[in-house]
Design an enzyme around this catalytic site. Sequence first.
Site, mmCIF file in Angstrom:
data_model
loop_
_atom_site.group_PDB
_atom_site.id
_atom_site.type_symbol
_atom_site.label_atom_id
_atom_site.label_comp_id
_atom_site.label_asym_id
_atom_site.label_seq_id
_atom_site.Cartn_x
_atom_site.Cartn_y
_atom_site.Cartn_z
ATOM 1 N N HIS A 146 0.900 -1.227 -0.010
ATOM 2 C CA HIS A 146 0.019 0.292 -0.262
ATOM 3 C C HIS A 146 1.018 1.603 0.205
ATOM 4 O O HIS A 146 0.176 2.312 -0.763
ATOM 5 C CB HIS A 146 -0.964 0.089 1.533
ATOM 6 C CG HIS A 146 -2.168 1.360 1.282
ATOM 7 N ND1 HIS A 146 -3.240 1.265 0.765
ATOM 8 C CD2 HIS A 146 -1.544 2.647 1.931
ATOM 9 C CE1 HIS A 146 -3.707 2.494 1.493
ATOM 10 N NE2 HIS A 146 -2.600 3.332 1.737
ATOM 11 N N GLU A 147 1.730 1.147 0.310
ATOM 12 C CA GLU A 147 2.908 2.033 1.473
ATOM 13 C C GLU A 147 3.463 2.347 -0.164
ATOM 14 O O GLU A 147 4.313 3.642 -0.465
ATOM 15 C CB GLU A 147 3.461 2.463 2.382
ATOM 16 C CG GLU A 147 2.914 2.188 3.377
ATOM 17 C CD GLU A 147 1.377 3.677 3.443
ATOM 18 O OE1 GLU A 147 2.362 5.117 3.357
ATOM 19 O OE2 GLU A 147 0.600 3.392 4.075
ATOM 20 N N HIS A 150 1.771 4.464 -2.802
ATOM 21 C CA HIS A 150 2.364 6.256 -1.962
ATOM 22 C C HIS A 150 3.569 6.787 -3.320
ATOM 23 O O HIS A 150 3.332 8.113 -3.735
ATOM 24 C CB HIS A 150 1.231 6.099 -0.997
ATOM 25 C CG HIS A 150 0.307 6.194 -0.341
ATOM 26 N ND1 HIS A 150 -0.649 6.522 -1.824
ATOM 27 C CD2 HIS A 150 -0.862 5.504 0.932
ATOM 28 C CE1 HIS A 150 -2.495 6.415 -0.391
ATOM 29 N NE2 HIS A 150 -1.991 5.586 0.750
#
Length: 494
Positions: A146-147, A150
Site C-alpha cells: 500500500h505504502e 503512495h
Amino acid sequence: MIPIPVVVCVLGGWCAVYLADTLLKSSSSLKASYEDWLLTYGLSISPFHMRWQTALFNHQFYHWGRWKPRFLYLWFSMGMVFGIVAMFGSVILLGKTLMQTLTQMLTEAPKAQNDRMLQVVVPGVNLPVSQLTYFFSAILISGVIHEVGHGVAAIREQVRFNGFGIFIFIVYPGAFVDLFTTHLQLISPVQQLRIFCAGVWHNFVLGVASFMVLFLLPAILFPFYYTGVGALVTEVTEDSPANGPRGLFVGDIVTNLQDCPIYTVEDWNLCLGDISQKSQIGYCINTATLQQLSFPARVYRRLDGTVECCSNNSLTDICFSYSNSLDSHLYACLPARKVIEASKVCRTNMDCQKDFVPSFCVTPSLENQTRLIRVKHPPHIDMLFVGHPMHLQYTVSLSSFVPRHNFLSIDLPVVIETFCKYLISLSGALAVINAVPCFALDGQWILNSFLEATLSSLIVEKQKRELLGFLILLSGSTLLAANVALGLWMVTAR
C-alpha cells in the site's frame, strides 16, 4: 470475551516499553544519549504505538518512480479511477454491513454473522492462535505494498520522498511513507488523486494477484503435487473423534464420506455440510442378517425424544430403527461395522428391494444433530464416525494436493493456499477501509482532492467546499466507527 492472558500480555508489554521509555527520557544522565539513539535509528515510542523510519530505501523508491514514466502515468491513472469508485463503493458496503449487523442483533440470529462481507478480527477470539503468523504477515505485506504505491506515485508526480517506515499499533503492524507536504499542496488535485488513490489501487492489485496464484496453484505445483484423487489428511488433533487405531492418520487420502465422493478439500466441506443438514442416511440389510445380528434390548427414549436400544457401555453396537409392512417403529441393537460394511445406502425400504431378497433400510437412531458417518480412506479399513459432522471438520486438517515424491512436504501447498487467502481478504479489507471518506484515512485526502477537481467551478467559495467535505467525512467516520464498535461487540461480548 477476549482471553484474559492475551489482554495481560499486551497491556503488560506496552506498559513495560512505555515505562522504560519514560524513565530513560527523564534521566538526566541518559536522556541525551537515549534521544540521540532514537534519532539515529529513526525510532519513536508513544502509548501503544511504536514506529521506525529510515531513508535506506529512498534510492530504490526513486528508481521505481522514474521507471517508464508513460506506463506509470497510465498505471496510476487507472488507480485514480479505481480509488474514486472504491470510495463510493466502500460507503455502500459499510452501510450494508451495518444493516446486517443490526438485523443480526435484533433477531439474534448467529448464522447471519458469516454472511457479512466485513468482520472485525480480534486475535485469540475469532482468529485462532495457530493462524496469527499468516494474519500479521499478510497485514504487514499489504501495508508495505500500500505504502509503496503512495511513494512511487508521489515520486512520479515530482513530490519529494523523505523516507519509509514500519509501525506497530497495539498488536497490529503497518507501514507508512513520509512525503514533503508542501510539494503535495502545490500540485493539481488530479495529481494528488493519483498519489492518494495509489495505496488502495495497489492493495486491489495485490488481492487480484493472490487470487490468481490461488486459482493457478494446481498448475503451478503440478510437477510436484497432483490433485483430484481425494483429500490428503495433514493433521488430526489429539482430541479429535477421528483420532485412534481405526481413525484417520496423517498421509491418508479420504475418497468418500458416506456415498459422497471426495476429490478436493472443498468436496469434503460440502459433503459434511450436506450430511449435517440432511437426515441420517440408512443401510440395506436383508431380513436373515437382521435376525442373526440383532439381540433383545430394552428400548427407551432419550431426553431429546430420540430412541436408544443399546447398552450405554457398548462401543461397537448402535441402535437402528426400521419399519415393515405392519409396524413403522421397530428398533434393533446391531454391530455397526457389520451392518455398514458392504451395505448399500438407502432412504427407504424401496431402495433395498433387489433380487427378490427381503431387505430393510435400517437407520441409526442417534441424538439430534449426531450422525453416523462412514469415511473411506483406502487401503485402510473404513472409519466409522459418530458425532456432529462439524467436529470432524474442525479437528481434521486436509489438503487437495498429494505429493508425487516422499521427500516433498505435505504442508507446503496448505501454507501457500492459506497465505494467499489471507492476502486476498486482508489486502481487500485494507483497500475498502482506506477508501472510506473518514478522518485520518486515505479516503479523507481522496475526497478533498475529488471535491477540488470536480466542484471548484460549481461551488466557487473554497470555504463551502471544505464545509461539504467536512460533513461527508463526519458521516463516513461515524459509519466506520459504528461498524467497528458493533463488530467488536458481536465478536467479544456475545
